[in-house]
Design a protein around this motif. Structure first.
Motif, PDB file in Angstrom:
ATOM      1  N   ARG A  15       0.864  -1.068   0.155  1.00  0.00           N
ATOM      2  CA  ARG A  15      -0.193  -0.097  -0.117  1.00  0.00           C
ATOM      3  C   ARG A  15       0.837   1.240  -0.009  1.00  0.00           C
ATOM      4  O   ARG A  15       0.625   2.186  -0.784  1.00  0.00           O
ATOM      5  N   ARG A  16       1.915   1.182   0.765  1.00  0.00           N
ATOM      6  CA  ARG A  16       2.884   2.326   0.865  1.00  0.00           C
ATOM      7  C   ARG A  16       3.617   2.448  -0.387  1.00  0.00           C
ATOM      8  O   ARG A  16       3.566   3.632  -0.805  1.00  0.00           O
ATOM      9  N   LEU A  17       3.951   1.492  -0.824  1.00  0.00           N
ATOM     10  CA  LEU A  17       4.723   1.580  -2.069  1.00  0.00           C
ATOM     11  C   LEU A  17       4.002   2.206  -3.423  1.00  0.00           C
ATOM     12  O   LEU A  17       4.449   2.903  -4.205  1.00  0.00           O
ATOM     13  N   ARG A  18       2.868   1.628  -3.441  1.00  0.00           N
ATOM     14  CA  ARG A  18       1.858   2.241  -4.248  1.00  0.00           C
ATOM     15  C   ARG A  18       1.661   3.797  -4.188  1.00  0.00           C
ATOM     16  O   ARG A  18       1.557   4.455  -5.291  1.00  0.00           O
ATOM     17  N   GLU A  19       1.401   4.246  -3.149  1.00  0.00           N
ATOM     18  CA  GLU A  19       1.338   5.694  -2.909  1.00  0.00           C
ATOM     19  C   GLU A  19       2.612   6.322  -3.461  1.00  0.00           C
ATOM     20  O   GLU A  19       2.559   7.335  -4.068  1.00  0.00           O
ATOM     21  N   LEU A  20       3.849   5.892  -3.152  1.00  0.00           N
ATOM     22  CA  LEU A  20       4.947   6.486  -3.661  1.00  0.00           C
ATOM     23  C   LEU A  20       5.281   6.443  -4.969  1.00  0.00           C
ATOM     24  O   LEU A  20       5.506   7.339  -5.615  1.00  0.00           O
ATOM     25  N   ALA A  21       4.705   5.040  -5.660  1.00  0.00           N
ATOM     26  CA  ALA A  21       4.738   5.037  -7.038  1.00  0.00           C
ATOM     27  C   ALA A  21       4.028   6.104  -7.839  1.00  0.00           C
ATOM     28  O   ALA A  21       4.355   6.621  -8.610  1.00  0.00           O
ATOM     29  N   ALA A  22       2.771   6.349  -7.109  1.00  0.00           N
ATOM     30  CA  ALA A  22       1.792   7.404  -7.786  1.00  0.00           C
ATOM     31  C   ALA A  22       2.432   8.755  -7.644  1.00  0.00           C
ATOM     32  O   ALA A  22       2.565   9.479  -8.577  1.00  0.00           O
ATOM     33  N   LYS A  23       2.982   8.889  -6.437  1.00  0.00           N
ATOM     34  CA  LYS A  23       3.392  10.398  -6.115  1.00  0.00           C
ATOM     35  C   LYS A  23       4.609  10.749  -7.106  1.00  0.00           C
ATOM     36  O   LYS A  23       4.920  11.761  -7.394  1.00  0.00           O
ATOM     37  N   TYR A  24       5.456   9.689  -7.426  1.00  0.00           N
ATOM     38  CA  TYR A  24       6.530  10.217  -8.079  1.00  0.00           C
ATOM     39  C   TYR A  24       6.827   9.483  -9.631  1.00  0.00           C
ATOM     40  O   TYR A  24       7.593   9.557 -10.361  1.00  0.00           O
ATOM     41  N   GLY A  25       5.464   9.230 -10.021  1.00  0.00           N
ATOM     42  CA  GLY A  25       5.374   8.619 -11.584  1.00  0.00           C
ATOM     43  C   GLY A  25       6.090   7.585 -11.816  1.00  0.00           C
ATOM     44  O   GLY A  25       6.603   7.228 -12.888  1.00  0.00           O
ATOM     45  N   LEU A  26       6.315   6.478 -10.878  1.00  0.00           N
ATOM     46  CA  LEU A  26       6.984   5.026 -11.249  1.00  0.00           C
ATOM     47  C   LEU A  26       6.190   4.153 -11.372  1.00  0.00           C
ATOM     48  O   LEU A  26       4.984   4.026 -11.115  1.00  0.00           O
ATOM     49  N   ALA A  27       6.599   3.367 -12.561  1.00  0.00           N
ATOM     50  CA  ALA A  27       5.884   2.190 -12.912  1.00  0.00           C
ATOM     51  C   ALA A  27       5.821   1.143 -12.096  1.00  0.00           C
ATOM     52  O   ALA A  27       6.781   1.037 -10.861  1.00  0.00           O
ATOM     53  N   VAL A  28       4.776   0.417 -11.681  1.00  0.00           N
ATOM     54  CA  VAL A  28       4.458  -0.709 -10.838  1.00  0.00           C
ATOM     55  C   VAL A  28       4.767  -2.046 -11.785  1.00  0.00           C
ATOM     56  O   VAL A  28       4.107  -2.303 -12.687  1.00  0.00           O
ATOM     57  N   THR A  29       5.475  -2.971 -11.205  1.00  0.00           N
ATOM     58  CA  THR A  29       5.940  -4.186 -11.931  1.00  0.00           C
ATOM     59  C   THR A  29       5.477  -5.388 -11.102  1.00  0.00           C
ATOM     60  O   THR A  29       5.328  -5.194  -9.820  1.00  0.00           O
ATOM     61  N   GLY A  30       5.239  -6.639 -11.566  1.00  0.00           N
ATOM     62  CA  GLY A  30       4.943  -7.599 -11.078  1.00  0.00           C
ATOM     63  C   GLY A  30       5.665  -9.131 -11.462  1.00  0.00           C
ATOM     64  O   GLY A  30       5.807  -9.063 -12.706  1.00  0.00           O
TER      65      GLY A  30
END
Length: 288
Positions: free
Chosen positions: A235-250
């Motif tokens: 949850r925290r990482l998704r917030e940071l990814a959205a804030k800094y425009g980072l892609a989310v990988t799986g």
């Protein structure tokens, strides 16, 4: 005119026997096919030695391969891995750094075995018998030797027991800091993603001030959908990814029988795979 390749969801974190997986690159490709996956990345630790064999297998089986590597980095005593996609495998600076890391892994492993050998029946030859020629030798191979000697039931059991840092046998190996690693990857034409950054819990998610510096250096994304990331961390990482425009990988972080992680447990959506391919200039994907 040839049609443009179709980009599909991919498992972007797998290991072969070139590092600490239990399957050769060719066997790994066969496992990818058997799992029904259309694309994957080979990301052995600090090595690209498995790329050629994996590429040959991918072409034969009609699978897309994203060549990659998992670069070892460190913040003080904490290990931080950075996935490096589509790097130039001949980049001199990156080659020099990975050679230094592998040499340190080797000498670190020898010292760990020497320490364990004071208390348990374990030798360096036992460890070598668990490796393949040219493999990046590390703690997983020591774990496999402990299992073979009957000192642990499984590789995971060895890590939770004798190889746990509290037992006093472990020591760190050399690795650059993540900022240096990210810069090296970008300079080699690669696309850097922080590997499994949420395994220690939400309270230990990488500090935001450090993450900001990583983003400024060229960090592309965060591997959030991973079997070992904790839910609070995600949850925290998704917030940071959205804030800094980072892609989310799986990805699965598959190691064959070396870990319970299963191929395709998590995948990266096609649109993110396509962005990685667009940004990577060091080498090209293999479209089978």
């Amino acid at each position: 005119m040839a049609e443009a390749p179709v980009i599909v969801a991919a498992d972007l974190h797998t290991h072969s026997s070139v590092s600490d997986g239990t399957e050769t690159p060719a066997e790994l490709v066969a496992a990818v096919a058997a799992a029904g996956l259309g694309a994957f990345a080979l990301t052995d630790h600090d090595s690209t030695a498995g790329w050629a064999a994996a590429a040959a297998g991918a072409r034969e089986r009609g699978i897309t391969l994203i060549p990659g590597m998992e670069l070892s980095t460190r913040i003080q005593f904490a290990s931080v891995h950075v996935l490096a996609y589509l790097i130039d495998p001949l980049d001199e600076a990156l080659l020099a750094e990975t050679a230094r890391i592998r040499e340190s892994r080797f000498t670190r492993a020898e010292e760990i075995v020497r320490r364990i050998g004071r208390d348990y029946d374990l030798t360096w030859d036992d460890v070598l018998s668990q490796t393949t020629e040219g493999a990046t030798i590390g703690r997983p191979h020591i774990a496999d030797a402990l299992v073979a000697r009957g000192h642990a039931a499984t590789r995971s059991d060895a890590f939770d027991g004798i190889l746990h840092w509290r037992r006093g046998y472990a020591q760190p190996h050399y690795a650059p800091d993540p900022l240096t690693g990210i810069r090296l990857i970008r300079a080699a034409g690669g696309v850097p993603v922080l590997a499994h950054p949420g395994t220690r819990g939400a309270e230990d998610v990488i500090p935001e001030d450090k993450l900001r510096r990583f983003v400024d250096a060229g960090l592309f994304g965060l591997e959030i959908d991973h079997p070992e990331n904790r839910e609070g961390s995600k949850r925290r990482l998704r917030e940071l990814a959205a804030k800094y425009g980072l892609a989310v990988t799986g990805s699965s972080d598959y190691h064959g029988s070396g870990k319970p992680n299963r191929l395709g447990a998590y995948t990266t959506p096609p649109e993110v795979v396509e962005r990685i391919i667009a940004e990577g200039t060091g080498t090209s994907p293999v479209f089978g």
